[in-house]
Enzyme design. Sequence first.
Site, PDB file in Angstrom:
ATOM      1  N   ASP A 179       0.876  -1.144   0.032  1.00 20.36           N
ATOM      2  CA  ASP A 179       0.157   0.119   0.067  1.00 20.36           C
ATOM      3  C   ASP A 179       0.765   1.236  -0.147  1.00 20.36           C
ATOM      4  O   ASP A 179       0.497   2.231  -0.614  1.00 20.36           O
ATOM      5  CB  ASP A 179      -1.020  -0.058   1.151  1.00 20.36           C
ATOM      6  CG  ASP A 179      -1.437  -1.367   1.507  1.00 20.36           C
ATOM      7  OD1 ASP A 179      -2.458  -1.554   0.482  1.00 20.36           O
ATOM      8  OD2 ASP A 179      -1.153  -2.134   2.363  1.00 20.36           O
ATOM      9  N   HIS A 229      -4.649  -3.435   6.466  1.00 19.71           N
ATOM     10  CA  HIS A 229      -4.251  -3.588   4.797  1.00 19.71           C
ATOM     11  C   HIS A 229      -5.971  -4.042   4.116  1.00 19.71           C
ATOM     12  O   HIS A 229      -6.264  -5.187   4.021  1.00 19.71           O
ATOM     13  CB  HIS A 229      -3.437  -4.591   4.710  1.00 19.71           C
ATOM     14  CG  HIS A 229      -3.288  -5.240   3.485  1.00 19.71           C
ATOM     15  ND1 HIS A 229      -2.871  -4.479   2.265  1.00 19.71           N
ATOM     16  CD2 HIS A 229      -3.566  -6.489   2.481  1.00 19.71           C
ATOM     17  CE1 HIS A 229      -2.916  -5.006   1.122  1.00 19.71           C
ATOM     18  NE2 HIS A 229      -3.344  -6.209   1.340  1.00 19.71           N
TER      19      HIS A 229
HETATM   20  P1  NAD Z   1      -2.101 -18.538  -3.945  1.00 16.00           P
HETATM   21  O1  NAD Z   1      -3.261 -19.272  -3.709  1.00 16.00           O
HETATM   22  O2  NAD Z   1      -1.224 -18.497  -5.170  1.00 16.00           O
HETATM   23  O3  NAD Z   1      -1.076 -19.552  -3.055  1.00 16.00           O
HETATM   24  C1  NAD Z   1      -1.259 -19.618  -1.645  1.00 16.00           C
HETATM   25  C2  NAD Z   1      -0.552 -20.803  -1.195  1.00 16.00           C
HETATM   26  O4  NAD Z   1      -0.566 -21.197   0.279  1.00 16.00           O
HETATM   27  C3  NAD Z   1      -0.961 -22.009  -1.986  1.00 16.00           C
HETATM   28  O5  NAD Z   1      -0.176 -22.840  -2.560  1.00 16.00           O
HETATM   29  C4  NAD Z   1      -1.748 -22.969  -0.758  1.00 16.00           C
HETATM   30  O6  NAD Z   1      -1.455 -24.382  -1.217  1.00 16.00           O
HETATM   31  C5  NAD Z   1      -0.870 -22.491   0.355  1.00 16.00           C
HETATM   32  N1  NAD Z   1      -1.200 -22.695   1.650  1.00 16.00           N
HETATM   33  C6  NAD Z   1      -2.568 -22.776   2.063  1.00 16.00           C
HETATM   34  N2  NAD Z   1      -2.768 -23.205   3.233  1.00 16.00           N
HETATM   35  C7  NAD Z   1      -1.430 -23.470   3.782  1.00 16.00           C
HETATM   36  C8  NAD Z   1      -0.693 -23.658   5.130  1.00 16.00           C
HETATM   37  N3  NAD Z   1      -1.768 -24.310   6.304  1.00 16.00           N
HETATM   38  N4  NAD Z   1       0.535 -23.792   4.905  1.00 16.00           N
HETATM   39  C9  NAD Z   1       1.187 -23.706   3.861  1.00 16.00           C
HETATM   40  N5  NAD Z   1       0.872 -23.254   2.778  1.00 16.00           N
HETATM   41  C10 NAD Z   1      -0.503 -23.157   2.740  1.00 16.00           C
HETATM   42  O7  NAD Z   1      -2.015 -17.203  -3.095  1.00 16.00           O
HETATM   43  P2  NAD Z   1      -1.229 -15.953  -3.448  1.00 16.00           P
HETATM   44  O8  NAD Z   1      -1.723 -15.051  -4.585  1.00 16.00           O
HETATM   45  O9  NAD Z   1       0.451 -16.388  -3.457  1.00 16.00           O
HETATM   46  O10 NAD Z   1      -1.541 -15.004  -2.079  1.00 16.00           O
HETATM   47  C11 NAD Z   1      -1.301 -15.634  -0.742  1.00 16.00           C
HETATM   48  C12 NAD Z   1      -2.112 -14.693   0.180  1.00 16.00           C
HETATM   49  O11 NAD Z   1      -1.334 -13.634   0.118  1.00 16.00           O
HETATM   50  C13 NAD Z   1      -3.543 -14.458   0.078  1.00 16.00           C
HETATM   51  O12 NAD Z   1      -4.170 -14.647   1.183  1.00 16.00           O
HETATM   52  C14 NAD Z   1      -3.590 -13.001  -0.710  1.00 16.00           C
HETATM   53  O13 NAD Z   1      -4.623 -12.323  -0.200  1.00 16.00           O
HETATM   54  C15 NAD Z   1      -2.348 -12.568   0.256  1.00 16.00           C
HETATM   55  N6  NAD Z   1      -2.019 -11.089  -0.313  1.00 16.00           N
HETATM   56  C16 NAD Z   1      -1.467 -10.247   0.551  1.00 16.00           C
HETATM   57  C17 NAD Z   1      -0.864  -9.063   0.242  1.00 16.00           C
HETATM   58  C18 NAD Z   1      -0.519  -7.990   1.017  1.00 16.00           C
HETATM   59  O14 NAD Z   1      -0.069  -6.666   0.867  1.00 16.00           O
HETATM   60  N7  NAD Z   1      -0.716  -8.261   2.229  1.00 16.00           N
HETATM   61  C19 NAD Z   1      -0.807  -8.771  -1.057  1.00 16.00           C
HETATM   62  C20 NAD Z   1      -1.170  -9.734  -2.133  1.00 16.00           C
HETATM   63  C21 NAD Z   1      -1.515 -11.194  -1.461  1.00 16.00           C
HETATM   64  C1  LMR Z   2      -3.372  -6.633  -2.682  1.00 17.72           C
HETATM   65  O1  LMR Z   2      -3.569  -5.745  -1.900  1.00 17.72           O
HETATM   66  O2  LMR Z   2      -3.418  -6.686  -3.887  1.00 17.72           O
HETATM   67  C2  LMR Z   2      -3.745  -8.007  -1.831  1.00 17.72           C
HETATM   68  O3  LMR Z   2      -3.839  -7.837  -0.615  1.00 17.72           O
HETATM   69  C3  LMR Z   2      -4.668  -8.744  -2.661  1.00 17.72           C
HETATM   70  C4  LMR Z   2      -6.344  -8.357  -2.404  1.00 17.72           C
HETATM   71  O4  LMR Z   2      -6.738  -9.295  -2.101  1.00 17.72           O
HETATM   72  O5  LMR Z   2      -6.517  -7.357  -2.504  1.00 17.72           O
END
Ligand code: NAD
Ligand code: LMR
Length: 326
Positions: free
Chosen positions: A159, A187
Site C-alpha cells: 500500500d 490492509h
Molecule cells: P495462492 O493461492 O497462489 O498461494 C497460496 C498458497 O498457500 C497455495 O499454494 C496454498 O496451497 C498454500 N497454503 C494454504 N494453506 C497453507 C498452509 N496452512 N500452510 C502452507 N501453505 C498453505 O495465493 P497468493 O496469490 O500467493 O496469495 C497468498 C496470500 O497473500 C493471500 O491470502 C492473498 O490475499 C495475500 N496477499 C497479501 C498482500 C498484502 O499486501 N498483505 C498482497 C497480495 C496478496
Molecule cells: C493486494 O492488496 O493486492 C492484496 O492484498 C490482494 C487483495 O486481495 O487485494
Amino acid sequence: MKEPVCVTVTGAAGQISYSLIFRIASGEMLGLDQPIVLKLLEITPALGALRGVTMELDDSAFPLLRKIIYTDDAEIGFKDSDFALLVGARPRGKGMERKDLLEANANIFSVQGRTINKVASREIKILVVGNPANTNALILAKNAPDIDSKQITAMTRLDHNRSLTQLAQKLDSPITKIKHAAIWGNHSSTQYPDLHHCSVDGIPALSLVDNEWYVNHMIPSVQQRGATIIKARGSSSAASAANAAIMHMKDWVHGSQDNDWVSMGVISDGSYEIEHGLVYSFPCICRDGEWNIVKNLKINVFSRQRMTASELELIEERDAVSHLFT
Ligand code: NAD
Ligand code: LMR
C-alpha cells in the site's frame, strides 16, 4: 561470509512465492554476504508443484543458497527459523473484501503461531502476508507468547509503494524525491494513505496537488488497488506483493533507506491513541534490526477520522477471532 540463516516461506507453491523465493535466494532480501537455508512449507496436495519450484531453484545455481528443505510438516518448516514470510493463505476473488477471508485463513495462523512458538529461533523476524494480514498477524502473536510481539509484523508495504507511485506519477517526479509517506491502519479498504507529512523534493506534497485529487482520487485508488488488480488480472497481485515483502524485510534487517519512513503493520503500543495490542499500520523507521513507530506527528481532524475508522474495523476483526487466542 556469514553463517547461514534459515528463511521459511509458507504457501511456497503459490503465486506470490513464485516471485518471492527466487529473490530471497539471490540475496536481494538479506544481502549478498548472507548464505541461506530455505525452508518451504506447503499443504500436502501442493507438494508436487513445490517439488517443481525446488528444481527451478536448483537450476538457478544461486551461490548463497546452501540448502532447500520442502515439507508439509510445519514443525520441520519452522524449526530454528530466523526469518518467516507467511504467505500461505487463500487469496480473495472478485467482489470479496479481504476480511471475508478471515474464516478460511484464521486457523492457519493459530496453528503456525503455536508451531513457531515451539520450534523457531527466539530471534525470528516474521512478516505476515496472507490476508487479512493484520488480524492474521494478531492471531499469530496471541498463539506465540514466547516470541516478542515486536518480531511479528504484517505487510502494508505494498500500500505504501502504491501511494508513492500515485504521487510520483501525478507530479511526474522520481519516487526517490518522495519522503515521509504513510499508511495507517488495516490492509483493507479502510486503510488511510496519509500525505500530510509527506514532501516531494523538500516541498510539502499537499501544496503540490489539489485536495480534490488527494481525497477523491488518490486515497480511494490506493484503498481499492488490490480489487482493481483482481478485476484486471483475474487473480490477486503477486509480483508486486513479493517485491513489497522483500522491501519490508530488507529495510527491517538493514535499516530504512536514508532514514525515510516505511509503513508496517505492527503491534500497537498505544501510539496515536490506537488501541493497544491491535496490529495496525504505522509509519516506522528501521534501524539496527528494529522498527520504531515515528512519534509526535500532528494529527488533524481529517486524519483522525480515517485512522479511527480503520482502528474500529480492526477491533471488529479481532473480536471475531478472539476464540483463537490462547
Ligand atoms: P495462492 O493461492 O497462489 O498461494 C497460496 C498458497 O498457500 C497455495 O499454494 C496454498 O496451497 C498454500 N497454503 C494454504 N494453506 C497453507 C498452509 N496452512 N500452510 C502452507 N501453505 C498453505 O495465493 P497468493 O496469490 O500467493 O496469495 C497468498 C496470500 O497473500 C493471500 O491470502 C492473498 O490475499 C495475500 N496477499 C497479501 C498482500 C498484502 O499486501 N498483505 C498482497 C497480495 C496478496
Ligand atoms: C493486494 O492488496 O493486492 C492484496 O492484498 C490482494 C487483495 O486481495 O487485494
